[in-house]
Design a protein around this motif. Structure first.
Motif, PDB file in Angstrom:
ATOM      1  N   LYS A 186       3.109   2.028  18.583  1.00  0.00           N
ATOM      2  CA  LYS A 186       1.742   1.533  18.617  1.00  0.00           C
ATOM      3  C   LYS A 186       1.768   0.154  19.264  1.00  0.00           C
ATOM      4  N   LYS A 187       0.973   0.016  20.281  1.00  0.00           N
ATOM      5  CA  LYS A 187       0.944  -1.249  21.002  1.00  0.00           C
ATOM      6  C   LYS A 187       0.303  -2.318  20.107  1.00  0.00           C
ATOM      7  N   PRO A 188       1.052  -3.341  19.725  1.00  0.00           N
ATOM      8  CA  PRO A 188       0.491  -4.361  18.830  1.00  0.00           C
ATOM      9  C   PRO A 188      -0.503  -5.254  19.565  1.00  0.00           C
ATOM     10  N   ASP A 189      -1.281  -6.004  18.805  1.00  0.00           N
ATOM     11  CA  ASP A 189      -2.242  -6.922  19.415  1.00  0.00           C
ATOM     12  C   ASP A 189      -1.562  -8.148  20.008  1.00  0.00           C
ATOM     13  N   GLY A 190      -0.371  -8.435  19.535  1.00  0.00           N
ATOM     14  CA  GLY A 190       0.318  -9.619  20.036  1.00  0.00           C
ATOM     15  C   GLY A 190       1.754  -9.652  19.551  1.00  0.00           C
ATOM     16  N   THR A 201       5.382  -5.440  13.292  1.00  0.00           N
ATOM     17  CA  THR A 201       4.368  -6.058  14.173  1.00  0.00           C
ATOM     18  C   THR A 201       2.930  -5.712  13.786  1.00  0.00           C
ATOM     19  N   VAL A 202       2.700  -5.011  12.672  1.00  0.00           N
ATOM     20  CA  VAL A 202       1.345  -4.628  12.251  1.00  0.00           C
ATOM     21  C   VAL A 202       0.551  -5.867  11.841  1.00  0.00           C
ATOM     22  N   THR A 203      -0.708  -5.927  12.254  1.00  0.00           N
ATOM     23  CA  THR A 203      -1.610  -6.997  11.842  1.00  0.00           C
ATOM     24  C   THR A 203      -2.384  -6.554  10.607  1.00  0.00           C
ATOM     25  N   LEU A 236       4.570 -12.939   2.737  1.00  0.00           N
ATOM     26  CA  LEU A 236       3.860 -12.118   3.722  1.00  0.00           C
ATOM     27  C   LEU A 236       4.020 -12.670   5.128  1.00  0.00           C
ATOM     28  N   THR A 237       4.003 -11.753   6.111  1.00  0.00           N
ATOM     29  CA  THR A 237       3.869 -12.120   7.520  1.00  0.00           C
ATOM     30  C   THR A 237       2.644 -11.358   8.048  1.00  0.00           C
ATOM     31  N   PRO A 238       1.437 -11.781   7.697  1.00  0.00           N
ATOM     32  CA  PRO A 238       0.242 -10.939   7.889  1.00  0.00           C
ATOM     33  C   PRO A 238      -0.228 -10.782   9.330  1.00  0.00           C
ATOM     34  N   LEU A 239       0.019 -11.770  10.194  1.00  0.00           N
ATOM     35  CA  LEU A 239      -0.503 -11.638  11.560  1.00  0.00           C
ATOM     36  C   LEU A 239       0.290 -10.610  12.355  1.00  0.00           C
ATOM     37  N   TYR A 299      -0.727   0.502   8.143  1.00  0.00           N
ATOM     38  CA  TYR A 299      -1.662  -0.625   8.225  1.00  0.00           C
ATOM     39  C   TYR A 299      -1.126  -1.886   7.539  1.00  0.00           C
ATOM     40  N   GLY A 300       0.087  -1.810   7.031  1.00  0.00           N
ATOM     41  CA  GLY A 300       0.679  -2.985   6.404  1.00  0.00           C
ATOM     42  C   GLY A 300       0.941  -2.786   4.927  1.00  0.00           C
TER      43      GLY A 300
END
Length: 486
Positions: A409-413, A267-269, A258-261, A237-238
């Motif tokens: 895991k398919k990321p959101d973007g 690629t985790v949000t 951080l690269t939070p998005l 989860y990051g």
């Protein structure tokens, strides 16, 4: 002076330059001794069958270079003190051993730029499709700059960026990210932004925290400015809040990167809950957060979370982003959003480094945004990248259905996917390059001095970018990777 044997056979070089070169060479070799009186221009014109003006041009050039001198009525003489240490009187030049340079801090040799066009299948993460950029439309914005030229903008000044562009970016951030900017600084991409922030805040020995898997150029910037890096554990989860807390209690950490998005590279949000917990801890321990929002625009399954900087009552978030993923990296347009005090210090350092960004590019991008072309391009690319995002997912699922132990895991973007091959990936990158395939592999995202306990013994992930190539290439490239690995 005895005539020289000169052959004027260099077709693309003016004859006066050839004559000057021949005379200069003769003086250096000692064939024409110091103090020698040269023949008159009229005599030289007859000897070399050249126009007198050609002779005069050659002689004047040698005067300007310090080889000969002109005396009224007596003509030209070779100067007594030559501008070099080579003459007939010098028999041998002493051997000199170069001394080593004393660098303040010696960095690694720059990595040679890799030509990604050499690869048939290019899975570089974060690489936009440069063939789809509307160059003709952007050319109109460049033309607009010169058709409505204000030459005062071409002087030194506006270190923090052209007001037109800053205004356009500010409006865009408010509309697209709910981020209200008090001030911002235009810089040469995100790397200059990271280096400027490092110079402003990092003293030698200061602690900077990063995630265990992270963006190598950011770490290099922090380290080059004297930082000691601390890796924070990650899970699916990051960033792990408990480990961050433990590190904050043990070390006087000054900055958290951080690269939070879309966490780089996984690629985790980062969830809103974790974001709030991290923010509260950083506020409590007096830590500044560097939020690198490198590809905010590309989100496919839902609306992207607003940046942490959009809800920053304490003013502890320094937000940076870039147009490299939307336009092209050669545009060199990045920006930093922070408090006025921080921007003032960043601007002072930028002035020492390079004064300002390319004014023409800044004004052209401002017009590009003002005319609506920027957002039209962004909508087209988001739609295109979503198609490639779906193709990447479908191709990976197809490989899974064929019995291959691939997990993802398919990321959101974003513009890439983090894929577990369940096979060791050491050496895979180099092996695939020989087959015309470019990928990024897990080992390159660890800091070389990280605690060994944080780096797994088996590294099995690769980062696969999908934005920069066609759906057909994505499918064919993945099949080639699978064939090699399994």
């Amino acid at each position: 002076m005895q005539p020289l044997n000169i052959e004027f056979n260099e077709q693309h070089k003016a004859k006066y330059l050839q004559l000057a070169q021949a005379l200069r060479s003769a003086i250096i070799k000692g064939d024409i001794a110091v103090g020698t009186k040269l023949s008159s221009a009229r005599e030289m014109a007859k000897i070399y069958q050249l126009n007198r003006h050609t002779i005069m041009n050659a002689l004047q050039l040698l005067v300007a270079e310090g080889w000969i001198e002109s005396h009224e009525r007596s003509g030209y003489k070779v100067i007594q003190t030559l501008p070099i240490q080579s003459s007939a009187d010098i028999k041998q030049v002493p051997t000199v051993t170069p001394k080593p340079y004393k660098f303040a801090k010696e960095l690694a040799v720059p990595t040679p730029a890799m030509n990604l066009n050499n690869f048939k299948y290019n899975f570089a993460g974060g690489l936009p499709d440069l063939n789809c950029f509307p160059y003709r439309e952007f050319k109109r914005s460049v033309s607009y700059v010169f058709n409505h030229l204000d030459t005062s903008q071409f002087h030194y000044g506006n270190v923090a960026g052209e007001l037109n562009l800053k205004s356009q970016i500010g409006s865009y951030l408010h509309k697209a990210r709910n981020l209200k900017t008090t001030d911002l600084l235009i810089c040469n991409g995100s790397q200059e932004a990271l280096f400027l922030i490092s110079k402003v805040f990092i003293n030698n020995g200061d602690y900077v925290a990063t995630e265990t898997l992270g963006y190598p150029p950011a770490r290099k910037a922090f380290s080059a400015c004297g930082a000691q890096l601390i890796d924070i554990k990650q899970d699916e989860y990051g960033l792990c809040v408990e480990d961050l807390k433990a590190q904050l209690m043990s070390n006087k950490i000054k900055l958290l990167y951080l690269t939070p998005l879309h966490q780089y590279p996984t690629t985790v949000t980062l969830s809103p809950t974790r974001r709030m917990q991290i923010y509260q801890l950083c506020y409590q321990y007096d830590v500044l957060i560097i939020e690198d929002d490198y590809d905010h625009e590309f989100h496919y399954r839902c609306q992207p979370l607003q940046p942490m900087a959009a809800d920053d009552p304490a003013g502890i978030v320094i937000y940076l982003s870039t147009f490299s993923k939307i336009m092209f990296s050669a545009a060199r347009i990045g920006y930093i959003c922070a408090s006025a005090q921080v921007i003032e210090q960043l601007s002072a350092w930028k002035q020492l480094m390079n004064h300002k960004n390319d004014v023409v590019m800044q004004l052209a991008v401002a017009n590009f945004m003002q005319e609506g072309a920027f957002e039209r391009h962004l909508k087209r690319m988001t739609k295109l990248y979503k198609e490639r995002y779906e193709q990447m997912s479908a191709s990976l699922i197809k490989l899974q259905s064929n019995g291959l132990p691939i997990e993802f895991k398919k990321p959101d973007g974003g513009m890439a996917m983090w894929v577990n091959l369940n096979k060791p990936v050491h050496g895979l990158k180099n092996a695939l390059q020989k087959k015309g395939v470019y990928i990024q592999a897990e080992p390159e995202f660890y800091y070389k001095e990280a605690a060994r306990s944080l780096i797994p013994k088996q590294q099995s992930y690769i980062r696969l970018g999908f934005a920069g190539q066609s759906t057909q290439s994505i499918q064919a490239g993945l099949e080639l990777i699978a064939k090699h690995v399994y």
